[in-house]
Design a protein around this motif. Structure first.
Motif, PDB file in Angstrom:
ATOM      1  N   GLU A   1       0.825  -1.210   0.000  1.00  0.00           N
ATOM      2  CA  GLU A   1       0.000   0.000   0.000  1.00  0.00           C
ATOM      3  C   GLU A   1       0.859   1.260   0.000  1.00  0.00           C
ATOM      4  O   GLU A   1       0.557   2.230  -0.713  1.00  0.00           O
ATOM      5  N   ASN A   2       1.945   1.257   0.767  1.00  0.00           N
ATOM      6  CA  ASN A   2       2.828   2.425   0.811  1.00  0.00           C
ATOM      7  C   ASN A   2       3.445   2.707  -0.552  1.00  0.00           C
ATOM      8  O   ASN A   2       3.517   3.861  -0.992  1.00  0.00           O
ATOM      9  N   ASN A   3       3.893   1.663  -1.225  1.00  0.00           N
ATOM     10  CA  ASN A   3       4.505   1.828  -2.540  1.00  0.00           C
ATOM     11  C   ASN A   3       3.471   2.243  -3.583  1.00  0.00           C
ATOM     12  O   ASN A   3       3.753   3.070  -4.451  1.00  0.00           O
ATOM     13  N   LEU A   4       2.277   1.669  -3.494  1.00  0.00           N
ATOM     14  CA  LEU A   4       1.234   2.019  -4.450  1.00  0.00           C
ATOM     15  C   LEU A   4       0.757   3.456  -4.221  1.00  0.00           C
ATOM     16  O   LEU A   4       0.479   4.181  -5.184  1.00  0.00           O
ATOM     17  N   ASN A   5       0.699   3.885  -2.971  1.00  0.00           N
ATOM     18  CA  ASN A   5       0.353   5.276  -2.679  1.00  0.00           C
ATOM     19  C   ASN A   5       1.386   6.228  -3.279  1.00  0.00           C
ATOM     20  O   ASN A   5       1.053   7.264  -3.862  1.00  0.00           O
ATOM     21  N   TYR A   6       2.653   5.857  -3.126  1.00  0.00           N
ATOM     22  CA  TYR A   6       3.736   6.695  -3.652  1.00  0.00           C
ATOM     23  C   TYR A   6       3.708   6.774  -5.176  1.00  0.00           C
ATOM     24  O   TYR A   6       3.748   7.856  -5.765  1.00  0.00           O
ATOM     25  N   VAL A   7       3.640   5.617  -5.829  1.00  0.00           N
ATOM     26  CA  VAL A   7       3.691   5.615  -7.289  1.00  0.00           C
ATOM     27  C   VAL A   7       2.436   6.242  -7.887  1.00  0.00           C
ATOM     28  O   VAL A   7       2.494   6.883  -8.945  1.00  0.00           O
ATOM     29  N   SER A   8       1.302   6.126  -7.208  1.00  0.00           N
ATOM     30  CA  SER A   8       0.075   6.746  -7.715  1.00  0.00           C
ATOM     31  C   SER A   8       0.188   8.270  -7.668  1.00  0.00           C
ATOM     32  O   SER A   8      -0.304   8.972  -8.559  1.00  0.00           O
ATOM     33  N   LYS A   9       0.837   8.771  -6.643  1.00  0.00           N
ATOM     34  CA  LYS A   9       1.057  10.219  -6.525  1.00  0.00           C
ATOM     35  C   LYS A   9       1.995  10.701  -7.628  1.00  0.00           C
ATOM     36  O   LYS A   9       1.742  11.732  -8.272  1.00  0.00           O
ATOM     37  N   GLU A  10       3.076   9.957  -7.863  1.00  0.00           N
ATOM     38  CA  GLU A  10       4.077  10.359  -8.850  1.00  0.00           C
ATOM     39  C   GLU A  10       3.566  10.245 -10.288  1.00  0.00           C
ATOM     40  O   GLU A  10       3.924  11.045 -11.150  1.00  0.00           O
ATOM     41  N   LEU A  11       2.722   9.260 -10.551  1.00  0.00           N
ATOM     42  CA  LEU A  11       2.223   9.039 -11.907  1.00  0.00           C
ATOM     43  C   LEU A  11       0.797   9.549 -12.105  1.00  0.00           C
ATOM     44  O   LEU A  11       0.170   9.283 -13.132  1.00  0.00           O
ATOM     45  N   SER A  12       0.307  10.258 -11.118  1.00  0.00           N
ATOM     46  CA  SER A  12      -0.974  10.977 -11.221  1.00  0.00           C
ATOM     47  C   SER A  12      -2.191  10.075 -11.452  1.00  0.00           C
ATOM     48  O   SER A  12      -2.894  10.189 -12.454  1.00  0.00           O
ATOM     49  N   PHE A  13      -2.421   9.174 -10.524  1.00  0.00           N
ATOM     50  CA  PHE A  13      -3.671   8.422 -10.542  1.00  0.00           C
ATOM     51  C   PHE A  13      -4.085   8.110  -9.105  1.00  0.00           C
ATOM     52  O   PHE A  13      -3.287   8.212  -8.174  1.00  0.00           O
ATOM     53  N   LYS A  14      -5.343   7.764  -8.939  1.00  0.00           N
ATOM     54  CA  LYS A  14      -5.864   7.358  -7.646  1.00  0.00           C
ATOM     55  C   LYS A  14      -6.189   5.870  -7.691  1.00  0.00           C
ATOM     56  O   LYS A  14      -6.411   5.319  -8.770  1.00  0.00           O
ATOM     57  N   TRP A  15      -6.218   5.242  -6.539  1.00  0.00           N
ATOM     58  CA  TRP A  15      -6.519   3.815  -6.508  1.00  0.00           C
ATOM     59  C   TRP A  15      -7.328   3.469  -5.256  1.00  0.00           C
ATOM     60  O   TRP A  15      -7.301   4.191  -4.262  1.00  0.00           O
ATOM     61  N   GLN A  16      -8.019   2.351  -5.351  1.00  0.00           N
ATOM     62  CA  GLN A  16      -8.733   1.811  -4.197  1.00  0.00           C
ATOM     63  C   GLN A  16      -8.951   0.326  -4.412  1.00  0.00           C
ATOM     64  O   GLN A  16      -8.898  -0.165  -5.545  1.00  0.00           O
TER      65      GLN A  16
END
Length: 266
Positions: free
Chosen positions: A229-244
């Motif tokens: 989750e921490n890595n996905l939160n980081y990469v989503s911020k850097e690549l401009s997308f949201k996830w759930q």
């Protein structure tokens, strides 16, 4: 924006080029491909993340050149700067790793009059050879690798931010980012383009512990779910997308059998 050639054959190599390092006997075998890491190579110190960044970047460069030249000459300082790498030795060890890869795949040529597929087995390496001297690295690619990339000439767009990710603190972010970008672009006209299973993401995060490695210490959440989750939160911020998550997670099984739903910020 960078881009690398992708197709159903090359994508198998793109996705598994690091994963093979952790496979039994350094070999991955599937229905229509096999990838092997030569154990005689001098790549013991190769960093997985640097190697994958180098692989993608070199692929982008030869894609930009339209596969017109099998030899590539690079300025070492420029390469280190673009890939956010501090020392040349990391490039050399990663180059040795890429030189030790052999990829075999079944190429589907078409169907005969009986409506049966005509196939042929193709084998390629990535790097034939390379040299490094006086601030210059020269790389000679394998002809079969160019043939692999040249199938269909489809491209995968790669954001420059993928090469700038903080791989020191987010060890899985690069693999996650690439897998998600590939899925979204390959599936761009599919109903599931914004949905990807957790298993499919975890599968390519080679340094993420397995369930068997964490269950004895009862650290499944701390060892797998939290860093995921921490890595996905980081990469989503850097690549401009949201996830759930598609559904709420309460156990490891509900996590690993879950799906991730993406939403682009732009």
């Amino acid at each position: 924006m960078y881009s690398i050639y992708q197709n159903k054959y090359a994508n198998k190599l793109h996705l598994n080029i690091i994963r093979v390092r952790y496979a039994e006997d350094y070999m991955l075998i599937d229905n229509d491909f096999a990838i092997r890491l030569n154990t005689n190579g001098n790549y013991d110190e190769a960093n997985d993340l640097i190697t994958f960044k180098l692989y993608l970047f070199l692929g982008c460069l030869i894609t930009h050149n339209g596969l017109k030249d099998e030899t590539l000459t690079l300025d070492t300082k420029t390469l280190l700067k673009v890939l956010k790498i501090s020392k040349k030795k990391h490039i050399i060890s990663s180059m040795e790793y890429l030189k030790s890869i052999e990829f075999k795949y079944i190429y589907y040529k078409g169907k005969n009059k009986a409506n049966k597929w005509l196939v042929e087995e193709r084998v390629c390496k990535i790097i034939e050879d390379y040299s490094s001297s006086k601030g210059i690295i020269q790389i000679r690619f394998n002809k079969g690798y160019f043939q692999l990339l040249g199938n269909n000439h489809l491209t995968l767009k790669i954001s420059p931010k993928l090469f700038e990710l903080d791989i020191k603190n987010y060890h899985h972010s690069l693999f996650m980012g690439f897998r998600i970008l590939l899925h979204k672009q390959v599936s761009f006209n599919k109903t599931f383009k914004n949905t990807l299973s957790v298993k499919e993401i975890v599968k390519y995060c080679s340094s993420l512990p397995t369930y068997d490695e964490t269950k004895k210490q009862k650290q499944t959440t701390r060892g797998i779910i939290t860093p995921f989750e921490n890595n996905l939160n980081y990469v989503s911020k850097e690549l401009s997308f949201k996830w759930q998550y598609a559904v709420a997670i309460t156990t490891y099984n509900s996590f690993i059998n879950n799906k991730i739903i993406f939403e682009s910020n732009n």
